[in-house]
Design a protein around this motif. Sequence first.
Motif, PDB file in Angstrom:
ATOM      1  N   THR A  81       3.696  20.163  -8.659  1.00  0.00           N
ATOM      2  CA  THR A  81       3.601  21.488  -9.268  1.00  0.00           C
ATOM      3  C   THR A  81       4.955  22.175  -9.230  1.00  0.00           C
ATOM      4  O   THR A  81       5.278  22.983 -10.094  1.00  0.00           O
ATOM      5  CB  THR A  81       2.569  22.358  -8.518  1.00  0.00           C
ATOM      6  N   SER A  82       5.773  21.848  -8.219  1.00  0.00           N
ATOM      7  CA  SER A  82       7.136  22.363  -8.103  1.00  0.00           C
ATOM      8  C   SER A  82       7.878  21.470  -7.118  1.00  0.00           C
ATOM      9  O   SER A  82       7.270  20.722  -6.356  1.00  0.00           O
ATOM     10  CB  SER A  82       7.133  23.817  -7.616  1.00  0.00           C
ATOM     11  N   LEU A  83       9.220  21.569  -7.140  1.00  0.00           N
ATOM     12  CA  LEU A  83      10.028  20.740  -6.246  1.00  0.00           C
ATOM     13  C   LEU A  83      11.339  21.461  -5.940  1.00  0.00           C
ATOM     14  O   LEU A  83      12.085  21.825  -6.846  1.00  0.00           O
ATOM     15  CB  LEU A  83      10.326  19.373  -6.879  1.00  0.00           C
ATOM     16  N   THR A  84      11.594  21.676  -4.659  1.00  0.00           N
ATOM     17  CA  THR A  84      12.841  22.305  -4.227  1.00  0.00           C
ATOM     18  C   THR A  84      13.880  21.256  -3.849  1.00  0.00           C
ATOM     19  O   THR A  84      15.037  21.336  -4.230  1.00  0.00           O
ATOM     20  CB  THR A  84      12.597  23.232  -3.026  1.00  0.00           C
ATOM     21  N   ILE A 130       9.534   8.784   1.346  1.00  0.00           N
ATOM     22  CA  ILE A 130       9.915   9.844   0.414  1.00  0.00           C
ATOM     23  C   ILE A 130       9.430  11.167   0.989  1.00  0.00           C
ATOM     24  O   ILE A 130       8.228  11.363   1.172  1.00  0.00           O
ATOM     25  CB  ILE A 130       9.302   9.623  -0.980  1.00  0.00           C
ATOM     26  N   ASP A 131      10.358  12.078   1.286  1.00  0.00           N
ATOM     27  CA  ASP A 131      10.023  13.417   1.769  1.00  0.00           C
ATOM     28  C   ASP A 131      10.221  14.416   0.636  1.00  0.00           C
ATOM     29  O   ASP A 131      11.293  14.450   0.009  1.00  0.00           O
ATOM     30  CB  ASP A 131      10.903  13.803   2.958  1.00  0.00           C
ATOM     31  N   LEU A 132       9.196  15.229   0.376  1.00  0.00           N
ATOM     32  CA  LEU A 132       9.237  16.232  -0.689  1.00  0.00           C
ATOM     33  C   LEU A 132       9.151  17.622  -0.068  1.00  0.00           C
ATOM     34  O   LEU A 132       8.313  17.858   0.811  1.00  0.00           O
ATOM     35  CB  LEU A 132       8.075  16.021  -1.659  1.00  0.00           C
ATOM     36  N   TYR A 133       9.982  18.542  -0.536  1.00  0.00           N
ATOM     37  CA  TYR A 133      10.021  19.890   0.025  1.00  0.00           C
ATOM     38  C   TYR A 133       9.774  20.928  -1.071  1.00  0.00           C
ATOM     39  O   TYR A 133      10.290  20.816  -2.184  1.00  0.00           O
ATOM     40  CB  TYR A 133      11.382  20.163   0.677  1.00  0.00           C
ATOM     41  N   ASN A 134       8.973  21.923  -0.736  1.00  0.00           N
ATOM     42  CA  ASN A 134       8.663  23.013  -1.651  1.00  0.00           C
ATOM     43  C   ASN A 134       8.822  24.321  -0.884  1.00  0.00           C
ATOM     44  O   ASN A 134       7.984  24.659  -0.054  1.00  0.00           O
ATOM     45  CB  ASN A 134       7.235  22.877  -2.197  1.00  0.00           C
ATOM     46  N   ASN A 135       9.892  25.043  -1.143  1.00  0.00           N
ATOM     47  CA  ASN A 135      10.173  26.267  -0.385  1.00  0.00           C
ATOM     48  C   ASN A 135       9.527  27.505  -0.964  1.00  0.00           C
ATOM     49  O   ASN A 135       9.715  28.605  -0.460  1.00  0.00           O
ATOM     50  CB  ASN A 135      11.687  26.490  -0.290  1.00  0.00           C
ATOM     51  N   LYS A 136       8.752  27.344  -2.044  1.00  0.00           N
ATOM     52  CA  LYS A 136       8.061  28.495  -2.602  1.00  0.00           C
ATOM     53  C   LYS A 136       6.905  28.898  -1.709  1.00  0.00           C
ATOM     54  O   LYS A 136       6.293  28.076  -1.042  1.00  0.00           O
ATOM     55  CB  LYS A 136       7.539  28.168  -4.011  1.00  0.00           C
ATOM     56  N   LYS A 137       6.583  30.178  -1.698  1.00  0.00           N
ATOM     57  CA  LYS A 137       5.506  30.672  -0.853  1.00  0.00           C
ATOM     58  C   LYS A 137       4.180  30.110  -1.335  1.00  0.00           C
ATOM     59  O   LYS A 137       3.870  30.145  -2.523  1.00  0.00           O
ATOM     60  CB  LYS A 137       5.447  32.198  -0.891  1.00  0.00           C
ATOM     61  N   PRO A 138       3.346  29.571  -0.435  1.00  0.00           N
ATOM     62  CA  PRO A 138       2.059  29.038  -0.841  1.00  0.00           C
ATOM     63  C   PRO A 138       1.135  30.151  -1.314  1.00  0.00           C
ATOM     64  O   PRO A 138       1.231  31.292  -0.893  1.00  0.00           O
ATOM     65  CB  PRO A 138       1.525  28.383   0.445  1.00  0.00           C
ATOM     66  N   GLN A 139       0.221  29.780  -2.231  1.00  0.00           N
ATOM     67  CA  GLN A 139      -0.733  30.758  -2.764  1.00  0.00           C
ATOM     68  C   GLN A 139      -1.692  31.220  -1.671  1.00  0.00           C
ATOM     69  O   GLN A 139      -2.072  32.374  -1.604  1.00  0.00           O
ATOM     70  CB  GLN A 139      -1.501  30.136  -3.932  1.00  0.00           C
ATOM     71  N   LYS A 140      -2.081  30.289  -0.826  1.00  0.00           N
ATOM     72  CA  LYS A 140      -2.985  30.631   0.278  1.00  0.00           C
ATOM     73  C   LYS A 140      -2.159  30.883   1.525  1.00  0.00           C
ATOM     74  O   LYS A 140      -1.216  30.169   1.828  1.00  0.00           O
ATOM     75  CB  LYS A 140      -3.968  29.476   0.548  1.00  0.00           C
ATOM     76  N   GLN A 147       0.838  -1.193   0.000  1.00  0.00           N
ATOM     77  CA  GLN A 147       0.000   0.000   0.000  1.00  0.00           C
ATOM     78  C   GLN A 147       0.873   1.243   0.000  1.00  0.00           C
ATOM     79  O   GLN A 147       2.063   1.179   0.278  1.00  0.00           O
ATOM     80  CB  GLN A 147      -0.947   0.021   1.208  1.00  0.00           C
ATOM     81  N   ILE A 148       0.242   2.379  -0.335  1.00  0.00           N
ATOM     82  CA  ILE A 148       0.946   3.651  -0.333  1.00  0.00           C
ATOM     83  C   ILE A 148       0.188   4.616   0.571  1.00  0.00           C
ATOM     84  O   ILE A 148      -1.023   4.789   0.426  1.00  0.00           O
ATOM     85  CB  ILE A 148       1.066   4.231  -1.758  1.00  0.00           C
ATOM     86  N   ARG A 149       0.916   5.222   1.516  1.00  0.00           N
ATOM     87  CA  ARG A 149       0.312   6.213   2.413  1.00  0.00           C
ATOM     88  C   ARG A 149       0.951   7.560   2.149  1.00  0.00           C
ATOM     89  O   ARG A 149       2.120   7.641   1.779  1.00  0.00           O
ATOM     90  CB  ARG A 149       0.527   5.809   3.873  1.00  0.00           C
ATOM     91  N   GLN A 150       0.209   8.638   2.362  1.00  0.00           N
ATOM     92  CA  GLN A 150       0.765   9.964   2.121  1.00  0.00           C
ATOM     93  C   GLN A 150       0.128  11.004   3.029  1.00  0.00           C
ATOM     94  O   GLN A 150      -1.020  10.894   3.432  1.00  0.00           O
ATOM     95  CB  GLN A 150       0.590  10.356   0.646  1.00  0.00           C
ATOM     96  N   TRP A 151       0.946  12.012   3.373  1.00  0.00           N
ATOM     97  CA  TRP A 151       0.495  13.180   4.127  1.00  0.00           C
ATOM     98  C   TRP A 151       1.016  14.392   3.367  1.00  0.00           C
ATOM     99  O   TRP A 151       2.227  14.515   3.143  1.00  0.00           O
ATOM    100  CB  TRP A 151       1.060  13.152   5.552  1.00  0.00           C
ATOM    101  N   SER A 152       0.112  15.273   2.971  1.00  0.00           N
ATOM    102  CA  SER A 152       0.510  16.351   2.064  1.00  0.00           C
ATOM    103  C   SER A 152       0.066  17.714   2.568  1.00  0.00           C
ATOM    104  O   SER A 152      -1.003  17.860   3.172  1.00  0.00           O
ATOM    105  CB  SER A 152      -0.072  16.113   0.671  1.00  0.00           C
ATOM    106  N   GLY A 153       0.907  18.723   2.293  1.00  0.00           N
ATOM    107  CA  GLY A 153       0.596  20.109   2.616  1.00  0.00           C
ATOM    108  C   GLY A 153       1.112  21.020   1.522  1.00  0.00           C
ATOM    109  O   GLY A 153       1.549  20.559   0.462  1.00  0.00           O
ATOM    110  N   GLU A 154       1.096  22.327   1.780  1.00  0.00           N
ATOM    111  CA  GLU A 154       1.483  23.300   0.764  1.00  0.00           C
ATOM    112  C   GLU A 154       2.980  23.303   0.483  1.00  0.00           C
ATOM    113  O   GLU A 154       3.407  23.631  -0.616  1.00  0.00           O
ATOM    114  CB  GLU A 154       1.025  24.706   1.193  1.00  0.00           C
ATOM    115  N   ASN A 155       3.792  22.984   1.493  1.00  0.00           N
ATOM    116  CA  ASN A 155       5.245  23.042   1.275  1.00  0.00           C
ATOM    117  C   ASN A 155       5.982  21.780   1.721  1.00  0.00           C
ATOM    118  O   ASN A 155       7.213  21.757   1.752  1.00  0.00           O
ATOM    119  CB  ASN A 155       5.848  24.260   1.987  1.00  0.00           C
ATOM    120  N   TYR A 156       5.228  20.750   2.068  1.00  0.00           N
ATOM    121  CA  TYR A 156       5.860  19.495   2.491  1.00  0.00           C
ATOM    122  C   TYR A 156       4.909  18.337   2.253  1.00  0.00           C
ATOM    123  O   TYR A 156       3.696  18.449   2.481  1.00  0.00           O
ATOM    124  CB  TYR A 156       6.233  19.559   3.975  1.00  0.00           C
TER     125      TYR A 156
END
Length: 544
Positions: free
Chosen positions: A267-270, A285-295, A186-195
């Motif tokens: 949408t982007s990847l830092t 797998i940890d993904l980081y997005n250092n761009k400012k969130p739209q909201k 199985q695949i589990r995920q937790w997602s936010g605007e910058n992580y």
Amino acid sequence: MAFFSQCFFVDSVQATSAEKAFQLAEKELNRFAHSRKIKYRRYWIEIINRYRQIYLRYPESAVAPRALYRCGRLYEELYGYSGKTYDLKRALSYYRLIWEKYPRSPQAKLALQRAISIYEKKLKDPVKALSLKKKPKKLTDRRKKHSPPKKIAPKTSTATNNQTKTPATSNHHKLLAVEVGGTVKQIRQWSGENYSRVVLDLSKPVKYKAHVLKAHAGKPPRLYVDLKPAKISPYTKPEIPIKDSFLKQIRFGQYRKDTVRVVLDLTSLTDYRIFFLNEPARLVIDLYNNKKPQKETVVATPKIINGDLSLAQQLGLGIRRIVIDPGHGGKDPGCRYGRLKEKYISLEVSKRLAQKLKSRLGCEVVLTRTRDKFIPLEERTAIANLKNADLFISIHVNSSPNRRAYGLETYYLNFASDEEAMRTAALENAASSHSLSELQDLLKNILLNTKLEESRRLAQAVQKNMVGGVRKRYRYVKNRGVRTAPFIVLIGTRMPAVLVEIGFISNRYERARLKSPTYWNLIAEGIAKGIEEYVHSIKLTSLP
């Protein structure tokens, strides 16, 4: 002719019986690894003797070297708990028996590698290690000179043949890995605007390679990971759409017969980090997005105390949110003694700590769990990152095979400072010390994205105040100091993070304290004072 066919039949029956005995021992080992018996030496010896009996009963079978290798590995694992050199010597004796009596078996090379590692890293005997490094050539020459004619293998089912073969060694060769090829369950995920954190649950360790496709021709970037040898569970959905995150979708399929490809549409990847955890096997797998969130992220306004600004506002440090992690929970009781369980103690202390931090700092406090609920270690870290926490505090109770061991200690993420730190990490991670020694290699890259210095200072402030607070009421309080170890719950945290061990449930004196609400309150008060001191210290160091 009848005599030879009869011998052939006897060999076939013995081979089948040996394999059955080995598989039964493997099942017993799996149950043992996930039970509380793992804390007691006598149960380790029982498991080892089970494999030893298989070798003694079927010394000429292909199972014999596999059983000996298990004996050696189990003694090596036991050393991580006991710290006794005797266990390492026993492991070496079993390894030596393999390459001397079964030089043509796949386990001969594995046993030699383990022995070299023991002499180099644990016994600190480079001379002996160097002498063993010359053996592989001798083993190869011996196999060429004395290679007997191949025997015709008896016909058995495909399943039996697959179980009899020993998989080739790899970076992820583990104690309990017995099947060939892994399954993505199985695949589990937790997602936010910058992580975002994605976890692939596997049936066993596999090799993996990651690739990044940069944005081009109007197409967003993608990260894809190939797992080999692996297959997909028929119960797993091929696509997982995600809303309100820079990770938009997870896709996966059987790219080749032995390869599963997992594609992350972004949408982007830092930056990103990938690491493997075992027992149970999973890829993180940890993904980081250092761009400012739209909201704009809504952050709770710090609490105003007695008409004045809170400490967080006064210092202007942005310590607005702290995540507290009560260790274990649900089906994972943690350390236990009778009805006294770590999961209940850690929750009670965490609730008290949350209240004290709210009143002292006027900040928002989030608990990873507020009731007796099981939460995977990797999810606890994800909660802290997704909440944009400024500090992360994990509360635990210690235990040791040595009943005289006692005291308080605070950890932050780094390589293990000593064998005792490794044992503690193995206990809290529900993993073996061998798995952790391999995890330490992965930390070389992971630590580049971790606030080590801030975590160290936070750990020192918490440890000093916690010990001082408890000593005001109790005698015989041992300060075990600040230590480092590869705790899974701390891996990937983007803020200063510490893990606090508030006493040994295995020690009768500290066990009595751990039952007391008075003690819980003292511990919480000490940790809260330590956090407050840390907040003041970073304000002072930031002054011109």
